[in-house]
Design a protein around this motif. Structure first.
Motif, mmCIF file in Angstrom:
data_model
loop_
_atom_site.group_PDB
_atom_site.id
_atom_site.type_symbol
_atom_site.label_atom_id
_atom_site.label_comp_id
_atom_site.label_asym_id
_atom_site.label_seq_id
_atom_site.Cartn_x
_atom_site.Cartn_y
_atom_site.Cartn_z
ATOM 1 N N GLY A 116 0.745 -6.548 17.695
ATOM 2 C CA GLY A 116 0.755 -6.825 16.257
ATOM 3 C C GLY A 116 -0.469 -6.303 15.529
ATOM 4 O O GLY A 116 -0.388 -5.938 14.369
ATOM 5 N N SER A 117 -1.599 -6.269 16.247
ATOM 6 C CA SER A 117 -2.835 -5.831 15.597
ATOM 7 C C SER A 117 -2.907 -4.314 15.452
ATOM 8 O O SER A 117 -3.805 -3.797 14.816
ATOM 9 N N VAL A 118 -1.972 -3.624 16.082
ATOM 10 C CA VAL A 118 -1.990 -2.163 16.004
ATOM 11 C C VAL A 118 -1.387 -1.723 14.676
ATOM 12 O O VAL A 118 -0.274 -2.098 14.324
ATOM 13 N N VAL A 119 -2.145 -0.937 13.941
ATOM 14 C CA VAL A 119 -1.667 -0.456 12.645
ATOM 15 C C VAL A 119 -0.612 0.620 12.882
ATOM 16 O O VAL A 119 -0.861 1.603 13.582
ATOM 17 N N ARG A 120 0.564 0.420 12.311
ATOM 18 C CA ARG A 120 1.639 1.412 12.466
ATOM 19 C C ARG A 120 1.361 2.659 11.625
ATOM 20 O O ARG A 120 1.606 3.775 12.048
ATOM 21 N N SER A 121 0.891 2.442 10.390
ATOM 22 C CA SER A 121 0.571 3.558 9.486
ATOM 23 C C SER A 121 -0.502 3.097 8.508
ATOM 24 O O SER A 121 -0.618 1.905 8.216
ATOM 25 N N THR A 122 -1.269 4.054 8.011
ATOM 26 C CA THR A 122 -2.254 3.799 6.956
ATOM 27 C C THR A 122 -1.911 4.700 5.779
ATOM 28 O O THR A 122 -1.642 5.887 5.969
ATOM 29 N N TYR A 123 -1.902 4.132 4.571
ATOM 30 C CA TYR A 123 -1.461 4.860 3.379
ATOM 31 C C TYR A 123 -2.656 5.151 2.482
ATOM 32 O O TYR A 123 -3.335 4.237 2.010
ATOM 33 N N LEU A 124 -2.923 6.443 2.288
ATOM 34 C CA LEU A 124 -4.091 6.892 1.544
ATOM 35 C C LEU A 124 -3.650 7.412 0.184
ATOM 36 O O LEU A 124 -2.726 8.215 0.102
ATOM 37 N N GLY A 125 -4.320 6.975 -0.863
ATOM 38 C CA GLY A 125 -3.942 7.464 -2.184
ATOM 39 C C GLY A 125 -4.713 6.778 -3.293
ATOM 40 O O GLY A 125 -5.088 7.401 -4.281
ATOM 41 N N HIS A 126 -4.944 5.481 -3.149
ATOM 42 C CA HIS A 126 -5.774 4.783 -4.137
ATOM 43 C C HIS A 126 -7.244 5.146 -3.907
ATOM 44 O O HIS A 126 -7.649 5.468 -2.789
ATOM 45 N N ASN A 127 -8.053 5.068 -4.974
ATOM 46 C CA ASN A 127 -9.486 5.320 -4.757
ATOM 47 C C ASN A 127 -10.342 4.141 -5.203
ATOM 48 O O ASN A 127 -11.470 4.308 -5.636
ATOM 49 N N ALA A 128 -9.790 2.934 -5.079
ATOM 50 C CA ALA A 128 -10.545 1.693 -5.309
ATOM 51 C C ALA A 128 -9.802 0.574 -4.565
ATOM 52 O O ALA A 128 -8.740 0.799 -3.988
ATOM 53 N N TRP A 129 -10.370 -0.641 -4.605
ATOM 54 C CA TRP A 129 -9.725 -1.808 -3.996
ATOM 55 C C TRP A 129 -8.241 -1.835 -4.326
ATOM 56 O O TRP A 129 -7.853 -1.698 -5.487
ATOM 57 N N VAL A 130 -7.413 -2.072 -3.311
ATOM 58 C CA VAL A 130 -5.981 -2.301 -3.557
ATOM 59 C C VAL A 130 -5.778 -3.813 -3.644
ATOM 60 O O VAL A 130 -6.055 -4.538 -2.695
ATOM 61 N N GLN A 131 -5.330 -4.269 -4.792
ATOM 62 C CA GLN A 131 -5.288 -5.693 -5.087
ATOM 63 C C GLN A 131 -3.924 -6.324 -4.778
ATOM 64 O O GLN A 131 -3.839 -7.502 -4.479
ATOM 65 N N THR A 132 -2.850 -5.535 -4.882
ATOM 66 C CA THR A 132 -1.518 -6.140 -4.868
ATOM 67 C C THR A 132 -0.498 -5.173 -4.275
ATOM 68 O O THR A 132 -0.607 -3.958 -4.460
ATOM 69 N N VAL A 133 0.464 -5.719 -3.515
ATOM 70 C CA VAL A 133 1.476 -4.881 -2.866
ATOM 71 C C VAL A 133 2.773 -5.674 -2.731
ATOM 72 O O VAL A 133 2.749 -6.904 -2.582
ATOM 73 N N MET A 134 3.918 -4.981 -2.820
ATOM 74 C CA MET A 134 5.206 -5.656 -2.627
ATOM 75 C C MET A 134 6.275 -4.665 -2.183
ATOM 76 O O MET A 134 6.412 -3.588 -2.751
ATOM 77 N N TRP A 135 7.039 -5.078 -1.157
ATOM 78 C CA TRP A 135 8.193 -4.295 -0.709
ATOM 79 C C TRP A 135 9.318 -4.371 -1.737
ATOM 80 O O TRP A 135 9.482 -5.383 -2.423
ATOM 81 N N SER A 136 10.131 -3.323 -1.784
ATOM 82 C CA SER A 136 11.413 -3.407 -2.482
ATOM 83 C C SER A 136 12.304 -4.397 -1.731
ATOM 84 O O SER A 136 12.223 -4.504 -0.498
ATOM 85 N N ILE A 137 13.160 -5.123 -2.469
ATOM 86 C CA ILE A 137 14.087 -6.049 -1.787
ATOM 87 C C ILE A 137 15.431 -5.388 -1.513
ATOM 88 O O ILE A 137 16.301 -5.985 -0.892
ATOM 89 N N THR A 138 15.611 -4.126 -1.965
ATOM 90 C CA THR A 138 16.887 -3.433 -1.753
ATOM 91 C C THR A 138 16.740 -2.107 -1.010
ATOM 92 O O THR A 138 17.696 -1.622 -0.420
ATOM 93 N N GLU A 139 15.564 -1.500 -1.038
ATOM 94 C CA GLU A 139 15.335 -0.193 -0.399
ATOM 95 C C GLU A 139 14.410 -0.403 0.794
ATOM 96 O O GLU A 139 13.241 -0.718 0.620
ATOM 97 N N GLU A 140 14.927 -0.192 1.997
ATOM 98 C CA GLU A 140 14.163 -0.638 3.168
ATOM 99 C C GLU A 140 12.866 0.130 3.409
ATOM 100 O O GLU A 140 11.975 -0.343 4.106
ATOM 101 N N PHE A 141 12.721 1.330 2.831
ATOM 102 C CA PHE A 141 11.524 2.123 3.093
ATOM 103 C C PHE A 141 10.497 2.081 1.960
ATOM 104 O O PHE A 141 9.412 2.634 2.094
ATOM 105 N N LEU A 142 10.827 1.453 0.836
ATOM 106 C CA LEU A 142 9.987 1.588 -0.356
ATOM 107 C C LEU A 142 9.136 0.345 -0.630
ATOM 108 O O LEU A 142 9.580 -0.788 -0.446
ATOM 109 N N PHE A 143 7.885 0.571 -1.094
ATOM 110 C CA PHE A 143 7.056 -0.524 -1.589
ATOM 111 C C PHE A 143 6.170 -0.011 -2.721
ATOM 112 O O PHE A 143 6.015 1.197 -2.908
ATOM 113 N N VAL A 144 5.619 -0.956 -3.483
ATOM 114 C CA VAL A 144 4.748 -0.613 -4.606
ATOM 115 C C VAL A 144 3.386 -1.263 -4.402
ATOM 116 O O VAL A 144 3.273 -2.298 -3.734
ATOM 117 N N SER A 145 2.352 -0.652 -4.990
ATOM 118 C CA SER A 145 1.001 -1.200 -4.898
ATOM 119 C C SER A 145 0.293 -1.029 -6.228
ATOM 120 O O SER A 145 0.635 -0.160 -7.028
#
Length: 419
Positions: A325-354
């Motif tokens: 469980g502690s192994v990171v599956r993927s790391t997502y790079l794109g923001h250039n400051a603290w990421v404060q908030t994140v949420m998966w889509s409830i209908t699209e299994e691959f999509l999330f917003v931050s």
């Protein structure tokens, strides 16, 4: 064969699970230097033979979206250019369209959509209810410090019930009569000793959970009549509610709470851990250690994966079901400051917003760690909360005193079926 700079030809097979876009299953020889743009031109040329209109596709090469040149992608994955490469293509999810901007009097630190309503919580201690078109329905005073989190308990055509938490150390339950547009506080939930940072209502709407700066996770009845309280009569008269359960285990503030099912909770904390709690056992079932403070975490019921937001600008993907469980599956790079908030889509299994302190929201596909699908621009200050509870709209609140609404255009393909 490969030439020195890797721009020789590669043999590829083009596959898709979206049958209306299938091309003949034969090997195609393409330049190793191609990117998504050239692949789109090539694929659409093949599809033109069927009289199809031009379609935007994304390309999966070894389970990851192609985001640069094919030859660089293959090198990174240590794949021989002599091999025949399978490339899966999927119709690109369309860009969400900016809609209205909802103006508040102070920072908007909490947003939650349900049905046709958006509930917001503010640093001026008030709650607000809005329509997606930007019509303001109601301002709700009651808390004595900034609001930190909100969630809907129930909603129908006549009544809405919701809960809010605040730095004033309380959670408050509210009943809204939609026809008369009148709201009343039905319970003040007392028990935390510091600000209450997170809240989530259980799937059956019977209970809600709160996480606080006092490091405690507390479970409360979400029902109007809380028969479980021994002092129910006195509590009802005073309007004060006490927790059903208090769970200790985190060492710092609990920044995220989410029900995985009616008896299982996920929490994320500034103490660098994710914990999965079994409420039947009143204890911790799984713990995932990370090396960063967690500001937010979201679990997807569609894929059982957890995505976390942290202080180091990155989002990370974990699988709570594995021993690793502690192994990171993927790391997502794109923001250039603290990421404060994140949420998966409830209908699209691959999509999330931050949303992050770089004033940006981003829409991600979990198979594309190198770059988001889209930047959702509009905020002039840091983003404090984001919500995608209504599949049609992404809403976010920020320190620019606004809520931004983005319409999530639905792809023509049902549910972006790619599984």
């Amino acid at each position: 064969m490969e030439v020195e700079n890797g721009e020789g030809q590669v043999q590829v097979h083009l596959k898709t699970k979206q049958e209306q876009y299938a091309v003949p299953d034969v090997p195609y020889a393409i330049e190793g230097s191609v990117s998504t743009t050239e692949l789109n031109i090539f694929l659409n040329a093949l599809l033109q033979n069927k009289g199809a209109e031009s379609v935007d596709f994304d390309f999966l090469v070894f389970d990851e979206y192609l985001r640069g040149r094919l030859c660089d992608h293959l090198r990174e994955k240590a794949i021989s250019f002599e091999d025949s490469i399978e490339i899966e293509y999927v119709e690109r999810f369309p860009a969400p369209e900016p809609q209205d901007c909802l103006l508040h009097d102070d920072w908007v630190s909490a947003v939650k959509a349900s049905g046709k309503w958006i509930l917001t919580g503010c640093y001026d201690n008030t709650l607000n209810i809005w329509t997606y078109k930007g019509k303001h329905k109601l301002t709700i005073p009651g808390h004595t410090a900034p609001i930190k989190a909100v969630d809907w308990i129930s909603l129908d055509n006549e009544n809405g019930r919701f809960v809010s938490t605040s730095q004033d150390q309380t959670a408050m339950m509210w009943q809204w009569n939609i026809a008369s547009n009148a709201v009343e506080c039905v319970s003040v939930c007392k028990g935390h000793e510091r600000g209450v940072d997170s809240v989530c209502v259980s799937p059956d709407a019977q209970r809600f959970a709160t996480g606080s700066w006092d490091t405690m996770l507390k479970i409360w009845s979400a029902e109007l009549e809380d028969a479980g309280e021994s002092t129910a009569k006195r509590a009802k008269e005073s309007g004060v509610r006490t927790p059903r359960m208090t769970l200790q285990g985190h060492r710092e503030s609990i920044s995220a709470v989410q029900w995985m099912d009616n008896n299982t909770l996920l929490t994320g904390s500034w103490d660098h851990t994710l914990k999965v709690w079994d409420l039947n056992l009143e204890g911790i079932k799984t713990e995932i250690s990370t090396n960063k403070s967690i500001f937010d975490a979201s679990h997807s019921k569609l894929n059982n994966l957890i995505v976390t937001a942290s202080a180091d600008k990155n989002l990370r993907l974990y699988d709570a079901r594995t021993n690793q469980g502690s192994v990171v599956r993927s790391t997502y790079l794109g923001h250039n400051a603290w990421v404060q908030t994140v949420m998966w889509s409830i209908t699209e299994e691959f999509l999330f917003v931050s949303g992050a302190y770089d004033n940006q929201n981003k829409l991600w596909d979990c198979r594309s760690p190198k770059a988001p699908l889209y930047d959702l621009l509009g905020h002039g200050e840091k983003v404090l909360d984001i919500d995608w509870s209504n599949p049609k709209y992404i809403v976010s609140g920020g320190a620019d005193n606004t809520v931004r609404v983005f319409k999530s255009s639905k792809a023509t393909v049902e549910n972006m079926e790619t599984k």
